[in-house]
Enzyme design. Structure first.
Site, mmCIF file in Angstrom:
data_model
loop_
_atom_site.group_PDB
_atom_site.id
_atom_site.type_symbol
_atom_site.label_atom_id
_atom_site.label_comp_id
_atom_site.label_asym_id
_atom_site.label_seq_id
_atom_site.Cartn_x
_atom_site.Cartn_y
_atom_site.Cartn_z
ATOM 1 C CD1 TRP A 204 -2.160 -2.133 1.956
ATOM 2 C CD2 TRP A 204 -2.994 -1.251 0.069
ATOM 3 N NE1 TRP A 204 -3.199 -2.932 1.536
ATOM 4 C CE2 TRP A 204 -3.725 -2.417 0.395
ATOM 5 C CE3 TRP A 204 -3.339 -0.530 -1.076
ATOM 6 C CZ2 TRP A 204 -4.791 -2.873 -0.398
ATOM 7 C CZ3 TRP A 204 -4.399 -0.987 -1.864
ATOM 8 C CH2 TRP A 204 -5.105 -2.140 -1.520
ATOM 9 C CG ASP B 162 -3.132 4.123 4.046
ATOM 10 O OD1 ASP B 162 -4.203 4.002 4.675
ATOM 11 O OD2 ASP B 162 -2.814 3.377 3.093
ATOM 12 C CE LYS C 142 -8.480 -2.967 4.389
ATOM 13 N NZ LYS C 142 -7.710 -2.166 3.458
#
Ligand SMILES: *Cc1c(COP(=O)(O)O)cnc(C)c1O
Length: 360
Positions: free
Chosen positions: A103, A172, A196
């Protein structure tokens, strides 16, 4: 009703059952309005109340200072990978990225379209199995970006990296937002796709300091400027109303569990048990370095791909879903975000023990 099973999905992930129950109550009629939560206008009184309560809870739980805006955007964390550099980077500047997984790399790749990019550190040399201790920053980075929890590789920063003086820290936090106490004032901006730790997919939480919002470029499409959303309380266009409502319920659930301190204690206990078992197992072993292990995504292997596959298929049959690891790590991954119940950890450990006894 069908029995719910243990859902270890990395995202979208398991939601608190109490939240799902409350949502179900309001699908046909939000309170006594006679209109379901999904059917209310985003400009109407009923939804505005939902919105205000959600934002207020977010500020309360996260301890968000007054000079930060809370935005509920669409496009996922992936749009933030692009929107951030689009607003804050330029061809003359360099942004620093901490490369701790897939990511982080995606975020960096998007930034490269808009300006210079410098890798301040990387753990690629060991398949991202650890969080690097040292960073080498560029002279005056436009900002420093890191990924607090590496969902795929099962690693997590213990504390924030320290950016060079004057540089804003951007995070992030898609897979560990609100899983432990955090000091927002250390950040210029934090963002997280909700699916999530916060709710369903379809909404992205962005917490951003006001001066950074104002610094954003003005020659961008309106939808891609943070100021557009900040000025309009995330209602420049139709926001993801149902997803925002669900985030509000999840935040209420977090508050009911003692806020971030209470949730952190619970997360420590859950992951602690699982790692303790894996540590002493003769069959399974964790893939992440001890000092870098994630409390959210526990990655482990047997060391034998066939045995990993045998385990995953046996686990699925026994009612443990989503344990297959990401292809870049292999083996297994137990995603155990905030809402994953402690009883499911106990059940998994028992199942691991049985499999070990039969296969070690
Ligand atoms: C899941 C995830 C993403 C991608 O989020 P989308 O909302 O699907 O764009 C980004 N970063 C991290 C750390 C993730 O876990």
């Amino acid at each position: 009703m069908t029995q719910r099973i243990w859902n270890f999905s990395a995202g979208p992930a398991v939601m608190p059952e109490a939240v799902l129950d409350e949502a179900r109550e309001n699908l046909l009629s939000l309170g006594s309005t006679g209109i379901g939560i999904m059917e209310h206008s985003h400009r109407g009184k009923a939804f505005l109340k939902v919105y205000e309560e959600t934002e207020a809870l977010c500020r309360e739980i996260g301890g968000i200072p007054a000079n930060y805006k809370v935005l509920f955007l669409q496009g996922g964390a992936s749009l933030q990978f692009a929107m951030l550099p689009m607003n804050l980077l330029s061809k003359e500047r360099t942004a620093d990225y901490l490369i701790t997984g897939a990511w982080a790399e995606k975020a960096r790749d998007e930034a490269q379209r808009f300006g210079g990019v410098h890798a301040a550190c990387s753990s690629e040399d060991a398949n991202f199995s650890y969080i690097p201790g040292e960073c080498a920053y560029s002279a005056q980075p436009a900002y420093v970006h890191f990924t607090s929890n590496n969902t795929i590789f099962g690693t997590q920063f213990r504390s924030e990296p320290t950016p060079p003086p004057g540089a804003d820290l951007i995070c992030d936090a898609s897979s560990d937002i609100f899983s432990r106490p955090l000091d927002i004032s250390k950040y210029g901006m934090i963002y997280a796709g909700a699916q999530k730790n916060l709710g369903p997919s379809g909404v992205t939480l962005v917490i951003m300091r006001e001066d950074l919002i104002e610094r954003g470029h003005k020659d961008l499409p309106a939808m891609l400027q943070y100021r557009t959303h900040a000025k309009n309380d995330s209602m420049y266009n139709t926001p993801p109303t149902f997803a925002i409502y669900m985030v509000g319920l999840v935040l209420k659930w977090i508050k009911g569990h003692g806020g971030l301190a209470g949730i952190a204690e619970r997360n420590q206990r859950k992951a602690g048990k699982l790692y303790a078992y894996l540590e002493q197992s003769r069959l399974f072993k964790p893939t992440a370095r001890t000092d870098s292990r994630s409390l959210m995504n526990v990655t482990f292997v047997t060391g034998n791909e066939e045995l990993d596959a045998k385990f995953c298929s046996a686990a699925t049959k026994a009612g443990f879903d989503g344990l297959k690891g990401h292809r870049s790590v292999g083996g297994m991954r137990a995603s155990i975000y905030n809402a994953f119940p402690e009883a499911g950890i106990d059940a998994l450990i028992e199942f691991l023990r049985q499999f070990e006894a039969q296969n070690a």
